[in-house]
Design an enzyme around this catalytic site. Structure first.
Site, short mmCIF file in Angstrom:
data_model
loop_
_atom_site.label_atom_id
_atom_site.label_comp_id
_atom_site.label_asym_id
_atom_site.label_seq_id
_atom_site.Cartn_x
_atom_site.Cartn_y
_atom_site.Cartn_z
N ASN A 7 0.75 -1.06 -0.32
CA ASN A 7 -0.01 0.39 0.08
C ASN A 7 0.76 0.98 0.02
O ASN A 7 1.58 1.61 0.90
CB ASN A 7 -0.66 -0.01 1.47
N ARG A 90 -2.33 -1.88 -3.47
CA ARG A 90 -3.42 -1.24 -3.22
C ARG A 90 -3.74 -0.12 -3.97
O ARG A 90 -2.70 0.92 -4.10
CB ARG A 90 -4.29 -1.15 -1.70
N HIS A 178 -13.79 2.70 -0.28
CA HIS A 178 -13.28 1.44 0.69
C HIS A 178 -14.39 0.69 0.18
O HIS A 178 -14.31 -1.00 0.64
CB HIS A 178 -13.71 2.08 2.23
N ARG A 239 -12.88 15.52 7.73
CA ARG A 239 -13.27 15.51 5.79
C ARG A 239 -14.79 16.30 6.88
O ARG A 239 -15.54 15.81 7.57
CB ARG A 239 -12.98 14.88 5.37
N GLU A 381 -8.11 -5.31 5.82
CA GLU A 381 -8.25 -4.71 3.67
C GLU A 381 -7.03 -5.44 3.24
O GLU A 381 -7.24 -5.90 1.99
CB GLU A 381 -8.80 -3.48 3.34
#
Ligand code: AMP
Length: 400
Positions: A7, A90, A178, A239, A381
């Site tokens: 990643n 990823r 996601h 955010r 993940e």
């Protein structure tokens, strides 16, 4: 079978090496501050109880991969990187790609084409790809896209009501993110409920520093809260999630903020942090205990937005088998799950307070009265990427 999962961020590489037979991590690590004066390395393997940490200048991603490779060979976990069975990367933005894909010239071009939509993520992702390709040219490399699971959304769910030409010319539409996590927890939940995923209707809630939800009908995503970018939807750590776009024009007029400043404002200075000064839910809970009203407001706003989306997704799905909570907050924040679910009795949701006390493990927390199952499913993940990489490699081997 040994699969390495990479990643890559703009100045970091996170990796996990899996032995797929037992779905077990045999080495993992994080290399940070690549390109800066002093880089940080933290790596562990099954041979060490304590992680190895080092500080040194790491020029670029290629040197980062070299460090990982040397560590794995020094630890005698592998003889060389080129003997691995697969490397899964990823990738944040895969545009309209529905599937995990082998990395070749065509895939790289496609990832490059979508880089303008994910400028912070796709270019470093490709740096990681190029670095592993030069170090392990014979290992099949696979891209697993965060956006892929959401590509089954119907057009009326993914379109923005902007002039159609912007969709055609600039690909402006909702993509969702996601996806690997939403798909992984939905698959685990279906197993837990002993029902084929294809027959399951779920609402998945990935609640971490970034947060998103998905409405899953018969195992496929039909709507999700993030959009063109991971800024839309729920209130997140820093955010804003959904806001009236007119606020931006107003801030430009009244405060003279330019595009870059507005971008930073919405992505880095808003959300929970914007309201109460911290994006860490544990700190927010401590502040609430001390009577901090802003912290309470941030917590209430966070839960209320989620509650609204749950209501909307019930309307989208018609029938819901389960709500599935995951991510740092979804798995651990008992109070968030309690607040959201205890206010949704109208939808047949009823919570078992005691069972809701569990953290970070796969668990049910609906009461016997509840017509909807409530599950916590820890996300993983990296394992999901490793499994998808393995699946694609095996499928290709069968064909040849
Ligand atoms: P993630 O981005 O998935 O790593 O999630 C990070 C968020 O999870 C942060 O807001 C943390 O405060 C929150 N979190 C992690 N552990 C806990 C916990 N035990 N209780 C409440 N929130 C937690």
């Amino acid at each position: 079978m040994k699969i390495l999962v990479i990643n890559s961020g703009s100045s970091s590489i996170k990796f996990q090496l899996f032995s797929m037979k037992e779905s077990k991590v045999i080495a993992s690590g994080l290399i940070e501050q690549i390109g800066e004066q002093t880089g940080q390395i933290k790596i562990s393997s099954i041979h060490h109880k304590e992680p190895i940490t080092k500080t040194l200048h790491i020029k670029n991603h290629e040197q980062g991969i070299e460090i990982i490779s040397s560590f794995l060979t020094d630890e005698k976990i592998i003889n060389k990187l080129d003997e691995l069975d697969g490397i899964g990367h990823r990738m944040v933005h895969g545009g309209t790609m529905q599937e995990t894909a082998f990395i070749n010239e065509k895939t790289i071009k496609m990832i490059e084409d979508f880089s303008s939509l994910a400028p912070l993520h796709n270019p470093p992702g490709l740096s990681g790809v190029r670095a592993t390709m030069s170090k392990a040219p014979h290992v099949p490399q696979v891209a697993v896209f965060d956006t892929a699971f959401h590509q089954t959304m119907p057009n009326y769910a993914y379109m923005y009501a902007l002039p159609y030409e912007f969709y055609e010319r600039l690909h402006i539409r909702r993509y969702g993110f996601h996806g690997t996590s939403h798909h992984f927890v939905a698959t685990q939940a279906a197993k837990e409920l002993k029902k084929p995923l294809k027959k399951c209707n779920f609402i998945t809630l990935h609640l971490g520093n970034g947060a998103s939800m998905a409405a899953i009908k018969n195992g496929e995503c039909v709507d999700t809260s993030m959009g063109l970018s991971p800024l839309e939807g729920l209130i997140m750590g820093t955010r804003s999630g959904d806001i009236d776009p007119a606020i931006l024009f107003y801030l430009e007029r009244e405060e003279g903020l330019d595009i870059k400043e507005l971008d930073t404002l919405l992505n880095k200075k808003s959300g929970l942090k914007g309201i109460c000064g911290t994006n860490d839910l544990r700190e927010i809970k401590a502040k609430i205990k001390d009577g901090d009203e802003r912290a309470k407001l941030a917590f209430d706003m966070f839960c209320y937005r989620i509650k609204k989306y749950i209501g909307a997704y019930f309307a989208v799905l018609g029938r819901v088998d389960a709500l599935i909570f995951t991510g740092g907050i979804g798995e651990n924040a008992v109070s968030v799950r309690h607040k959201i679910c205890s206010e949704l009795k109208i939808l047949g949701i009823d919570i078992d307070k005691k069972r809701n006390e569990k953290r970070g493990v796969l668990t049910h927390f609906e009461s016997k009265k509840s017509t909807i199952k409530l599950l916590v499913v820890p996300t993983n993940e990296e394992l999901a990427i490793a499994k998808q990489t393995q699946h694609l490699i095996r499928k290709a081997a069968k064909r040849s």
